[in-house]
Design a protein around this motif. Structure first.
Motif, short mmCIF file in Angstrom:
data_model
loop_
_atom_site.label_atom_id
_atom_site.label_comp_id
_atom_site.label_asym_id
_atom_site.label_seq_id
_atom_site.Cartn_x
_atom_site.Cartn_y
_atom_site.Cartn_z
N LEU A 77 -10.24 -13.10 18.99
CA LEU A 77 -9.79 -14.19 19.83
C LEU A 77 -8.32 -14.46 19.54
N ASN A 78 -7.67 -15.20 20.38
CA ASN A 78 -6.28 -15.57 20.20
C ASN A 78 -6.15 -16.35 18.89
N GLY A 79 -5.47 -15.77 17.89
CA GLY A 79 -5.37 -16.45 16.60
C GLY A 79 -4.78 -15.57 15.53
N ASP A 80 -4.88 -16.05 14.29
CA ASP A 80 -4.34 -15.36 13.12
C ASP A 80 -5.48 -15.03 12.17
N TYR A 81 -5.42 -13.83 11.56
CA TYR A 81 -6.54 -13.34 10.76
C TYR A 81 -6.04 -12.66 9.49
N ASN A 82 -7.00 -12.43 8.60
CA ASN A 82 -6.76 -11.66 7.40
C ASN A 82 -7.86 -10.61 7.30
N ILE A 83 -7.48 -9.35 7.35
CA ILE A 83 -8.44 -8.26 7.20
C ILE A 83 -8.45 -7.82 5.75
N VAL A 84 -9.63 -7.69 5.16
CA VAL A 84 -9.79 -7.18 3.80
C VAL A 84 -10.71 -5.97 3.86
N ILE A 85 -10.32 -4.91 3.18
CA ILE A 85 -11.12 -3.69 3.12
C ILE A 85 -11.43 -3.39 1.66
N LEU A 86 -12.71 -3.24 1.36
CA LEU A 86 -13.14 -2.83 0.03
C LEU A 86 -13.59 -1.38 0.08
N ALA A 87 -13.34 -0.64 -0.97
CA ALA A 87 -13.77 0.76 -1.02
C ALA A 87 -14.12 1.12 -2.46
N ALA A 142 0.82 -1.21 0.00
CA ALA A 142 0.00 0.00 0.00
C ALA A 142 0.85 1.26 0.00
N SER A 143 2.15 1.13 0.24
CA SER A 143 3.03 2.30 0.22
C SER A 143 3.29 2.79 -1.21
N SER A 144 3.03 1.93 -2.20
CA SER A 144 3.19 2.34 -3.59
C SER A 144 2.02 3.24 -4.00
N LYS A 145 2.23 4.05 -5.00
CA LYS A 145 1.21 5.01 -5.43
C LYS A 145 0.12 4.30 -6.22
N ALA A 146 -1.14 4.62 -5.86
CA ALA A 146 -2.28 4.04 -6.56
C ALA A 146 -2.57 4.85 -7.80
N GLN A 147 -2.56 4.20 -8.96
CA GLN A 147 -2.75 4.88 -10.23
C GLN A 147 -4.20 4.71 -10.70
N GLY A 148 -4.83 5.82 -11.10
CA GLY A 148 -6.15 5.75 -11.69
C GLY A 148 -7.27 5.85 -10.65
N GLU A 149 -8.49 5.61 -11.14
CA GLU A 149 -9.67 5.69 -10.31
C GLU A 149 -10.44 4.36 -10.40
N GLY A 150 -11.19 4.08 -9.38
CA GLY A 150 -11.98 2.85 -9.35
C GLY A 150 -11.93 2.22 -7.98
N TRP A 151 -12.58 1.08 -7.86
CA TRP A 151 -12.63 0.44 -6.53
C TRP A 151 -11.28 -0.19 -6.18
N LEU A 152 -11.04 -0.34 -4.88
CA LEU A 152 -9.79 -0.89 -4.38
C LEU A 152 -10.07 -1.94 -3.32
N ALA A 153 -9.11 -2.82 -3.16
CA ALA A 153 -9.14 -3.80 -2.07
C ALA A 153 -7.80 -3.76 -1.35
N TYR A 154 -7.85 -3.80 -0.03
CA TYR A 154 -6.65 -3.85 0.80
C TYR A 154 -6.73 -5.09 1.68
N GLN A 155 -5.57 -5.66 1.91
CA GLN A 155 -5.55 -6.80 2.84
C GLN A 155 -4.39 -6.63 3.82
#
Length: 823
Positions: free
Chosen positions: A138-148, A84-97
């Motif tokens: 809870l005690n464990g490992d996860y993956n967070i995904v964000i849509l925008a 995510a530190s790289s520059k986002a080019q263009g317009e449209g929806w994005l997903a982050y994890q």
């Protein structure tokens, strides 16, 4: 790899205290997009926005499950996961994890900046559409995904985590694997049934799995496979067949569906309806060109009745007044005739086409001798429908015809104790044995010197039988060679065989089987019965656990003060460090069965280890599978031998494992194991916290009130009753020694439990409250003896582990979030 999601089972509680926030390093976050070629309608503005985004997230997680950047094809646009530190080019929806790990129950707020209409998902499950999202992890490992929908022009993207206190810290570093989760253990697809055709060419296979979106409703599929290449030739899902059975020539598969008996013809895969409008039919069995089946007539209670007069002890069973009889369907004509007519339900056992006879059983009410039940074995002549009583038995399990007699499975006392190894010892009626009854009625014990306990049996064409057995804490398959009168283990390579089927008509039979080992998820194989080379048919590990890491397991046996070997095993945490000091959990049953080496189930040892506990499982005296003398110590003991083994074993375990903190050891058990937990609390203070699920506190009340209490007590307390052995019923009942308890005790019970009524926990709760002792009682509404539904299972697991986190880790936050004082 399938994506598994976390269902949040506790409400976020606002607590006092200052928590410092921290902006998450963008190098920990990966971004996909902007996807500018699809920006016709923003994601959040679609008419089906929620479903659209949920499907998108599910596919993104599948493609990025190994946490490495990948190229993703979205219509005609190729996208790559990048930091995510790289520059986002263009317009449209994005997903982050973002990968997230916790080492304890953690609460806080995730703040999203710089995105239009963000939506936050945790392990594929929607948490909230908002810029600020509260998380309970809870005690464990996860993956967070964000849509925008897109980026904001004036605000740069960032994620900020603010814990509720300074202990609520998260680790955002990338991990190649994840610790096992409760959702994986419950949801993963597994085989529930296997049925081979007699010629070994076809396999009927049923699977079951769960998805968060479906809640407690399982996804069940039945498929017909060609065994040669494992290809699918037919599939059912919405209307799955039940009671499926192959014809002897393997040309037809009969089954029940939609109140019909149907036939699938293998020549053209066409289904034919041979009987219709037949509700409550089960147990199909081919008999030549006809089908035998059970037809139940459910009892209809008077809805206006205000009282019920009990006819027998069995009348407490909700189904006892239903009546089932045996019928025969002529497939060619569709004519059905009734074969049996009796006030007592009739159960089909086996058939002999050459003799034109069937084996049946009935269970009349008879309390004359322990275990206070009787089984009649009956032979029915199909020519004139006359019945011949073969015998009436107290410990009968099953029977199969053979060429010159029949096999019978029963307890050691069968036929006046012909199966007892040593007449001077007490024996356990649940310790299954194999017998032979010749055509003249002479009975001989085949397994008297065979220590594993016999379960079910399947007869081959040559009259050998394949047996399921309990052998220590494993459940392997054995072959009994009739000509040599010899038992030999079938080399499956699996600890716990849960399903199997044999092609009985082959000269060298093919066998298919499914099962697990202690740290190996379910696999299914096929092999020749006389070989050891296996061919993999199904692999739950590959499907659902490919990126999961587990802790190691080690055997740990000890010799008790009587000189007996006590079997045990130890599960180590997934990220074990021998230089650390760990809390430990001790688990046992004690109620005549060993604790098997299942990978998952109601007692998830691998999950407890993933949450940072060392887990010790042991098999105290009284368990079957270790020989008749060992299992016989269950009878008229009610904890005497088992408690000694558990206390002695725990001390030996602590002495042998320096990385376990002896002041942070908890214990738990369920049913008889719950009784053992309460009983142990009256005998020792070596445990820092205890949990009893559905435990028995008063032997007399369980004996008199539980649905199966009198029958089970007929084995466990054989010949002993409150009037002739009050010492047993009082001295071995934890309730009468509640004043000796000093260990904090959690009592869990389903309030619809028919086996061990919920009053058993209430008795102990009342006693300890009046005594001023530390005790908690949690009831699960509508749950019976076993808590099986999906969300209730998670709540139950969470309650148990939150209690131990509170008492053994000095971490009260999870328990307080589940059961705050204000509720």
């Amino acid at each position: 790899m399938k994506a598994f999601s976390l269902v949040l089972t506790s409400l976020t509680i606002v607590i006092s205290g200052i928590a410092h926030g921290a902006e998450i390093d963008l190098n920990h976050i990966q971004r996909l997009g902007p996807v500018n070629q699809l920006a016709v309608v923003p994601l959040s503005k679609s008419a089906h926005a929620d479903a659209l985004r949920a499907n998108l997230v599910a596919n993104l997680i599948d493609q990025s499950s190994d946490k490495k950047p990948e190229t993703v094809q979205v219509f005609n646009q190729q996208l790559t996961w990048q930091t995510a530190s790289s520059k986002a080019q263009g317009e449209g929806w994005l997903a982050y994890q973002l990968p997230v790990s916790t080492q304890r129950f953690t609460q806080g707020t995730l703040t999203v900046k710089g995105l239009d209409n963000p939506q936050v998902y945790l392990n594929g499950q929607l948490v909230k559409s908002a810029n600020e999202v509260s998380l309970d992890l809870l005690n464990g490992d996860y993956n967070i995904v964000i849509l925008a929908d897109g980026q904001q022009q004036d605000t740069p993207f960032s994620l900020d985590w603010q814990g509720k206190s300074d202990i609520d810290e998260l680790d955002f570093s990338e991990q190649k694997t994840q610790r096992v989760s409760a959702e994986q253990l419950f949801d993963a697809q597994v085989i529930s049934d296997l049925t081979l055709s007699p010629n070994g060419k076809y396999l009927l296979q049923s699977t079951i799995e769960y998805q968060p979106s479906q809640g407690d409703t399982p996804i069940q599929v039945t498929e017909l496979h060609k065994v040669s290449d494992n290809s699918v030739v037919y599939r059912w899902q919405d209307n799955r067949p039940s009671s499926a059975v192959w014809s002897s020539d393997s040309q037809q598969l009969a089954f029940v569906v939609n109140k019909q008996i149907q036939l699938l013809n293998m020549a053209d895969l066409v289904i034919e309806v041979v009987a219709t409008d037949i509700e409550n039919v089960s147990g199909l069995h081919w008999y030549g060109d006809s089908l035998l089946f059970n037809w139940q007539n459910p009892f209809k209670a008077d809805e206006k009745a205000t009282s019920k007069r009990f006819r027998a002890l069995e009348d407490r069973w909700s189904y006892w007044r239903d009546n089932t009889q045996l019928y025969q369907l002529d497939v060619a004509s569709g004519f059905i005739r009734q074969l049996t007519d009796n006030k007592i339900s009739t159960d089909f056992v086996d058939s002999n086409l050459d003799k034109n006879t069937l084996l049946l059983t009935r269970s009349p009410v008879d309390y004359a001798e322990p275990a206070h039940g009787l089984t009649q074995l009956i032979e029915l002549n199909l020519k004139d429908l006359t019945e011949t009583m073969i015998g009436e038995y107290r410990s009968f399990s099953g029977a199969l015809y053979a060429d010159d007699g029949m096999y019978i499975t029963a307890g050691p006392r069968f036929m006046d104790g012909v199966g007892i190894q040593d007449k001077s010892i007490e024996v356990n009626d649940y310790d299954g044995q194999l017998y032979w009854r010749d055509d003249k009625g002479n009975v001989s014990a085949l397994s008297k010197d065979f220590d594993p306990a016999i379960g079910s049996m399947t007869k081959l064409e040559n009259d050998d039988v394949v047996l399921t057995v309990t052998e220590g804490d494993r459940s392997p398959l054995y072959l009994f060679d009739k000509s040599k009168s010899r038992f030999s283990k079938i080399d499956t390579g699996i600890d716990m065989v849960t399903n199997f089927s044999v092609a009985v008509e082959q000269s060298t039979p093919t066998i298919v089987f499914a099962g697990t080992s202690a740290t190996v998820p379910q696999k299914a194989y096929k092999m020749a019965l006389n070989a050891s080379r296996k061919e993999l048919l199904f692999d739950s590990q590959k499907l659902s656990y490919a990126n999961t890491r587990l802790g190691e397991i080690q055997d740990f046996d000890f010799t008790n003060k009587l000189g007996q070997n006590i079997d045990g095993r130890v599960y180590l945490p997934a990220d074990f460090d021998a230089n650390k000091k760990y809390p430990a959990l001790v688990y046992y049953y004690g109620g005549t069965s060993p604790v098997g080496r299942h990978f998952t189930g109601r007692w998830p040892f691998n999950l407890w280890a993933a949450e940072g506990y060392v887990v010790y499982v042991l098999q105290p005296n009284g368990a079957t599978g270790y020989g008749q003398a060992f299992s016989g110590r269950h009878v008229n003991a009610w904890g005497k031998y088992s408690a000694d083994d558990i206390i002695e074993g725990t001390k030996a375990f602590l002495n042998a494992h320096s990385f376990v903190d002896p002041k942070r050891v908890g214990n738990m058990g369920a049913s008889y194991g719950g009784f053992m937990t309460m009983y142990l609390a009256t005998k020792t203070d070596i445990f820092a916290a205890s949990m009893s699920h559905a435990g028995i506190s008063n032997l007399s009340s369980y004996w008199g009130h539980g649905w199966w209490g009198y029958g089970y007590s007929g084995v466990a307390s054989r010949g002993s009753f409150p009037w002739n052995n009050p010492e047993l019923y009082v001295e071995q009942s934890p309730l009468y020694h509640a004043d000796k308890i000093t260990t904090p005790l959690l009592l869990i019970h389903g309030n619809a439990d028919t086996n061990v009524p919920v009053g058993e926990s209430h008795y102990m709760y009342t006693a300890l409250k009046l005594l001023g002792k530390e005790v908690e009682l949690v009831e699960f509404n509508g749950q019976n003896h076993h808590i099986n539904s999906r969300q209730a299972r998670f709540d139950w697991w969470n309650t148990t582990m939150a209690w131990f986190d509170l008492k053994l880790k000095d971490q009260p936050e999870w328990w307080n979030s589940l059961y705050p004082e204000t509720k």
